[in-house]
Design a protein around this motif. Structure first.
Motif, PDB file in Angstrom:
ATOM      1  N   TYR A  38       0.823  -1.206   0.000  1.00 57.39           N
ATOM      2  CA  TYR A  38       0.000   0.000   0.000  1.00 57.39           C
ATOM      3  C   TYR A  38       0.855   1.253   0.000  1.00 57.39           C
ATOM      4  O   TYR A  38       2.000   1.253   0.456  1.00 57.39           O
ATOM      5  CB  TYR A  38      -0.906   0.007   1.232  1.00 57.39           C
ATOM      6  CG  TYR A  38      -0.150   0.157   2.540  1.00 57.39           C
ATOM      7  CD1 TYR A  38      -0.037   1.398   3.157  1.00 57.39           C
ATOM      8  CD2 TYR A  38       0.486  -0.930   3.133  1.00 57.39           C
ATOM      9  CE1 TYR A  38       0.680   1.550   4.336  1.00 57.39           C
ATOM     10  CE2 TYR A  38       1.205  -0.790   4.309  1.00 57.39           C
ATOM     11  CZ  TYR A  38       1.298   0.449   4.909  1.00 57.39           C
ATOM     12  OH  TYR A  38       2.003   0.611   6.072  1.00 57.39           O
TER      13      TYR A  38
ATOM     14  N   PRO B  48       1.669   4.724   1.665  1.00 60.12           N
ATOM     15  CA  PRO B  48       1.501   5.192   3.055  1.00 60.12           C
ATOM     16  C   PRO B  48       0.357   6.182   3.231  1.00 60.12           C
ATOM     17  O   PRO B  48      -0.179   6.312   4.342  1.00 60.12           O
ATOM     18  CB  PRO B  48       2.861   5.841   3.366  1.00 60.12           C
ATOM     19  CG  PRO B  48       3.834   5.141   2.470  1.00 60.12           C
ATOM     20  CD  PRO B  48       3.068   4.859   1.203  1.00 60.12           C
ATOM     21  N   ARG B  49      -0.034   6.871   2.167  1.00 62.11           N
ATOM     22  CA  ARG B  49      -1.150   7.811   2.296  1.00 62.11           C
ATOM     23  C   ARG B  49      -2.473   7.090   2.534  1.00 62.11           C
ATOM     24  O   ARG B  49      -3.444   7.705   2.969  1.00 62.11           O
ATOM     25  CB  ARG B  49      -1.251   8.679   1.042  1.00 62.11           C
ATOM     26  CG  ARG B  49      -0.102   9.660   0.862  1.00 62.11           C
ATOM     27  CD  ARG B  49      -0.223  10.396  -0.456  1.00 62.11           C
ATOM     28  NE  ARG B  49      -0.089   9.497  -1.596  1.00 62.11           N
ATOM     29  CZ  ARG B  49      -0.292   9.846  -2.863  1.00 62.11           C
ATOM     30  NH1 ARG B  49      -0.686  11.084  -3.137  1.00 62.11           N
ATOM     31  NH2 ARG B  49      -0.134   8.974  -3.841  1.00 62.11           N
ATOM     32  N   TRP B  50      -2.541   5.799   2.240  1.00 64.83           N
ATOM     33  CA  TRP B  50      -3.753   5.009   2.423  1.00 64.83           C
ATOM     34  C   TRP B  50      -3.527   3.936   3.486  1.00 64.83           C
ATOM     35  O   TRP B  50      -3.980   2.802   3.352  1.00 64.83           O
ATOM     36  CB  TRP B  50      -4.163   4.381   1.085  1.00 64.83           C
ATOM     37  CG  TRP B  50      -4.850   5.347   0.179  1.00 64.83           C
ATOM     38  CD1 TRP B  50      -6.191   5.589   0.103  1.00 64.83           C
ATOM     39  CD2 TRP B  50      -4.233   6.233  -0.764  1.00 64.83           C
ATOM     40  NE1 TRP B  50      -6.452   6.575  -0.839  1.00 64.83           N
ATOM     41  CE2 TRP B  50      -5.277   6.984  -1.397  1.00 64.83           C
ATOM     42  CE3 TRP B  50      -2.915   6.469  -1.154  1.00 64.83           C
ATOM     43  CZ2 TRP B  50      -5.013   7.945  -2.366  1.00 64.83           C
ATOM     44  CZ3 TRP B  50      -2.669   7.427  -2.121  1.00 64.83           C
ATOM     45  CH2 TRP B  50      -3.704   8.147  -2.719  1.00 64.83           C
ATOM     46  N   ASP B  51      -2.858   4.323   4.566  1.00 62.12           N
ATOM     47  CA  ASP B  51      -2.517   3.350   5.597  1.00 62.12           C
ATOM     48  C   ASP B  51      -3.749   2.810   6.323  1.00 62.12           C
ATOM     49  O   ASP B  51      -3.798   1.622   6.679  1.00 62.12           O
ATOM     50  CB  ASP B  51      -1.521   3.950   6.600  1.00 62.12           C
ATOM     51  CG  ASP B  51      -2.059   5.197   7.277  1.00 62.12           C
ATOM     52  OD1 ASP B  51      -2.888   5.894   6.678  1.00 62.12           O
ATOM     53  OD2 ASP B  51      -1.649   5.474   8.422  1.00 62.12           O
ATOM     54  N   ARG B  52      -4.764   3.647   6.543  1.00 62.15           N
ATOM     55  CA  ARG B  52      -5.976   3.169   7.226  1.00 62.15           C
ATOM     56  C   ARG B  52      -6.706   2.147   6.365  1.00 62.15           C
ATOM     57  O   ARG B  52      -7.234   1.149   6.865  1.00 62.15           O
ATOM     58  CB  ARG B  52      -6.892   4.345   7.561  1.00 62.15           C
ATOM     59  CG  ARG B  52      -6.304   5.282   8.610  1.00 62.15           C
ATOM     60  CD  ARG B  52      -7.092   6.574   8.730  1.00 62.15           C
ATOM     61  NE  ARG B  52      -8.490   6.325   9.034  1.00 62.15           N
ATOM     62  CZ  ARG B  52      -9.503   6.818   8.321  1.00 62.15           C
ATOM     63  NH1 ARG B  52      -9.278   7.556   7.260  1.00 62.15           N
ATOM     64  NH2 ARG B  52     -10.745   6.560   8.664  1.00 62.15           N
TER      65      ARG B  52
ATOM     66  N   ALA C 193      -5.271   0.203   4.217  1.00 60.88           N
ATOM     67  CA  ALA C 193      -4.442  -1.007   4.237  1.00 60.88           C
ATOM     68  C   ALA C 193      -4.709  -1.839   5.484  1.00 60.88           C
ATOM     69  O   ALA C 193      -4.814  -3.071   5.426  1.00 60.88           O
ATOM     70  CB  ALA C 193      -2.969  -0.625   4.163  1.00 60.88           C
ATOM     71  N   GLN C 194      -4.841  -1.189   6.627  1.00 57.26           N
ATOM     72  CA  GLN C 194      -5.114  -1.907   7.866  1.00 57.26           C
ATOM     73  C   GLN C 194      -6.484  -2.569   7.819  1.00 57.26           C
ATOM     74  O   GLN C 194      -6.668  -3.691   8.318  1.00 57.26           O
ATOM     75  CB  GLN C 194      -5.012  -0.952   9.048  1.00 57.26           C
ATOM     76  CG  GLN C 194      -3.603  -0.443   9.311  1.00 57.26           C
ATOM     77  CD  GLN C 194      -3.564   0.708  10.301  1.00 57.26           C
ATOM     78  OE1 GLN C 194      -4.555   1.014  10.948  1.00 57.26           O
ATOM     79  NE2 GLN C 194      -2.408   1.350  10.406  1.00 57.26           N
TER      80      GLN C 194
ATOM     81  N   ALA D 167       4.626  -1.145   3.041  1.00 53.47           N
ATOM     82  CA  ALA D 167       4.430   0.189   2.480  1.00 53.47           C
ATOM     83  C   ALA D 167       5.258   0.350   1.211  1.00 53.47           C
ATOM     84  O   ALA D 167       6.435  -0.015   1.174  1.00 53.47           O
ATOM     85  CB  ALA D 167       4.811   1.258   3.496  1.00 53.47           C
TER      86      ALA D 167
ATOM     87  N   LEU E 287       1.804  -6.317   6.198  1.00 56.70           N
ATOM     88  CA  LEU E 287       1.674  -5.020   5.538  1.00 56.70           C
ATOM     89  C   LEU E 287       3.037  -4.579   5.024  1.00 56.70           C
ATOM     90  O   LEU E 287       4.056  -4.714   5.716  1.00 56.70           O
ATOM     91  CB  LEU E 287       1.132  -3.974   6.519  1.00 56.70           C
ATOM     92  CG  LEU E 287      -0.336  -4.117   6.923  1.00 56.70           C
ATOM     93  CD1 LEU E 287      -0.654  -3.193   8.098  1.00 56.70           C
ATOM     94  CD2 LEU E 287      -1.239  -3.775   5.752  1.00 56.70           C
TER      95      LEU E 287
END
Length: 531
Positions: A466, A468-472, A474-475, A488, A486
């Motif tokens: 993913y 990093p700007r879309w980390d939520r 990805a989780q 990045a 995960l």
């Protein structure tokens, strides 16, 4: 009989009166002993005619029964009787009616229903088409600069909502129609060029640009088969004024919200927003990958907070303050000719019994997120079956949010419907990629539907790669893949990649932890307002 047209009680002789009923007239104090409520004014029927006169207050010329000498005592009834007497006084005309005189003249009148034919059948309850435009002509240069409103308006609709008021006036159901929805306009004349157009596809917000309020109403009715009873158009100015005159609106956010385009910058926590800040809040769509859907959910959250503020601040119990609020709001709105003082007063009175749980919000179900249309571009295609069921429920005047208990579903920060996924097979197992793709899609994730083989075909553990700007996001995706890792990848963009490893066994069902985060289900106001 409507809850807004309860007839006054006839006088009952003292010897026949039940001691648990309202006290006799001699027990009633003067009208000065309590706040004056909004008068009980009935909503007219859908054809613009007033209902039967049943329940109207006596005119000034009618005489009241003779009053015996005043007796003292029974103080517990004083405030209640002052309120009841105030209703009669205000509804009877004269000085009370003068409190609301002039409200009609503040509204810019339009006729969005002119010459409309073959309209949907009328159902129970009342449907208001609430349209938000980007009009900003009446804002000062300072306001435009502070809230970043200096661009040129597109003269189209930023917001389109159907607000359904139940027949018993105890529930408000709000259905958001995304502005990029695929729509087909009926034949019409372009209001800008005068050119005659046959029916053709557009994005929903373009209907307003081509044919104004009338074409917008016709298009919405055609798409939903819901008959629109009233039309209310709000621009930036009226929005800001309404919030300011209410004293601001309280908004809560679990995460920081920042949008470089609108200038919104809120830390996690609770905030009291003024009109300009609230406008930034409902306009922002560059906060995360949710884009316009995130904006829709913030608009719904804001409406719930606005209802909570109006029903808890005493505005609806005080006719003078109610008049001031409506005057400020209506000075820069446009509405149909049938939406006048009587309707506003009746609505205000009905909302006195509202609580946050009295309002419910949803977005029309989407079937295809990127539906390409020649000459129009990427649109949102509704799920015809689910949307049909939603609007049928609205026509039948039934609640949209039945109480259901779901178990065995993991709660995540971002709803799967907002997360775009490309699946890769990281093993030599034939068919694993399509298997994972189908399982994720069945859980709600927006998969590409075209899985590919990964470069590394010896992966033992499933990985979610993913930006990093879309980390939520990805989780949330990783929660649906038990045991996955995960990784990045800077610059990858909004599409997440699932590389299925040899450990893959199943996809776990997930749903949004906070319903306001974007799941297409229904939420009630008490679920999204500040605790």
């Amino acid at each position: 009989m409507s809850a807004l047209s309860t007839p006054p009680r006839s006088p009952v002789p003292p010897e026949d009166r039940d001691p648990d009923q309202d006290p006799a007239p001699e027990d009633r104090p003067s009208a000065s002993e309590g706040p004056l409520p909004v008068p009980e004014a009935p909503l007219p029927d859908h054809e613009g005619q007033s209902p039967a006169s049943e329940g109207q207050s006596p005119t000034a010329g009618e005489q009241s029964p003779a009053q015996p000498p005043v007796r003292r005592g029974r103080p517990r009834w004083s405030t209640r009787m002052a309120t009841s007497l105030s209703v009669v006084v205000l509804a009877a005309g004269g000085a009370g009616h003068a409190v609301f005189t002039g409200l009609d003249s503040d509204i810019d009148r339009i006729d969005p229903f002119k010459d409309m034919k073959n309209r949907p059948a009328r159902g129970d309850g009342t449907n208001v088409l609430l349209v938000g435009t980007d009009g900003r002509d009446r804002l000062s240069s300072e306001e435009k600069e502070e809230y970043r409103l200096g661009g040129e308006p597109c003269h189209c609709t930023d917001t389109v909502m159907i607000v359904h008021l139940s027949e018993d006036r105890r529930r408000a159901s709000v259905v958001s129609l995304p502005r990029d929805s695929y729509a087909e306009t009926p034949p019409h004349t372009d209001r800008n060029t005068g050119e005659r157009h046959e029916a053709h596809p557009v994005k929903l917000n373009a209907a307003y640009a081509e044919g104004g309020p009338q074409l917008t109403v016709r298009t919405v009715e055609h798409m939903t088969q819901v008959k629109i009873d009233h039309y209310l158009e709000v621009d930036f100015t009226s929005f800001m004024k309404t919030v300011d005159v209410l004293g601001g609106v309280r908004i809560c956010t679990a995460l920081p919200l920042a949008d470089p385009v609108t200038g919104l910058d809120l830390a996690a926590g609770t905030h009291e927003l003024n009109g300009g800040q609230a406008l930034q809040y409902v306009r922002s769509r560059h906060i995360d990958g949710a884009a316009d859907f995130g904006r829709i959910q913030r608009q719904q959250r804001f409406l719930a907070a606005l209802i909570a503020r109006a029903t808890s601040s005493g505005v609806l119990l005080n006719p003078v303050r109610f008049r001031d609020v409506t005057q400020a709001a209506l000075g820069s709105v446009r509405a149909d000719k049938g939406f006048g003082t009587d309707q506003l007063v009746a609505l205000g009175r009905a909302m006195r019994s509202f609580s946050p749980s009295s309002s419910e919000f949803t977005t029309v179900p989407i079937g295809t997120m990127d539906y390409e249309v020649k000459g129009v571009g990427s649109t949102l295609k509704w799920d015809e079956r689910k949307a049909g069921r939603l609007f049928r429920t609205l026509r039948d005047d039934r609640p949209l949010a039945p109480h259901r208990v779901r178990s065995g579903v993991a709660r995540v920060e971002v709803a799967p419907q907002q997360i775009r996924v490309q699946v890769e097979n990281g093993t030599m197992t034939a068919g694993l990629g399509p298997l994972v793709d189908r399982a994720l899609a069945a859980t709600g994730f927006r998969t590409t539907g075209t899985p590919v083989n990964g470069r590394d075909r010896s992966l033992r553990r499933t990985v979610v790669r993913y930006d990093p700007r879309w980390d939520r996001s990805a989780q949330s995706l990783a929660a649906a893949l038990p045991g996955s890792g995960l990784e990045a990848v800077a610059g990858q963009g909004p599409v997440l990649r699932v590389v299925a490893g040899a450990d893959f066994t199943k996809v776990r069902k997930v749903r949004a932890k906070d319903p306001a985060e974007g799941e297409f289900g229904v939420v009630t106001g008490d679920q999204v307002v500040c605790p």
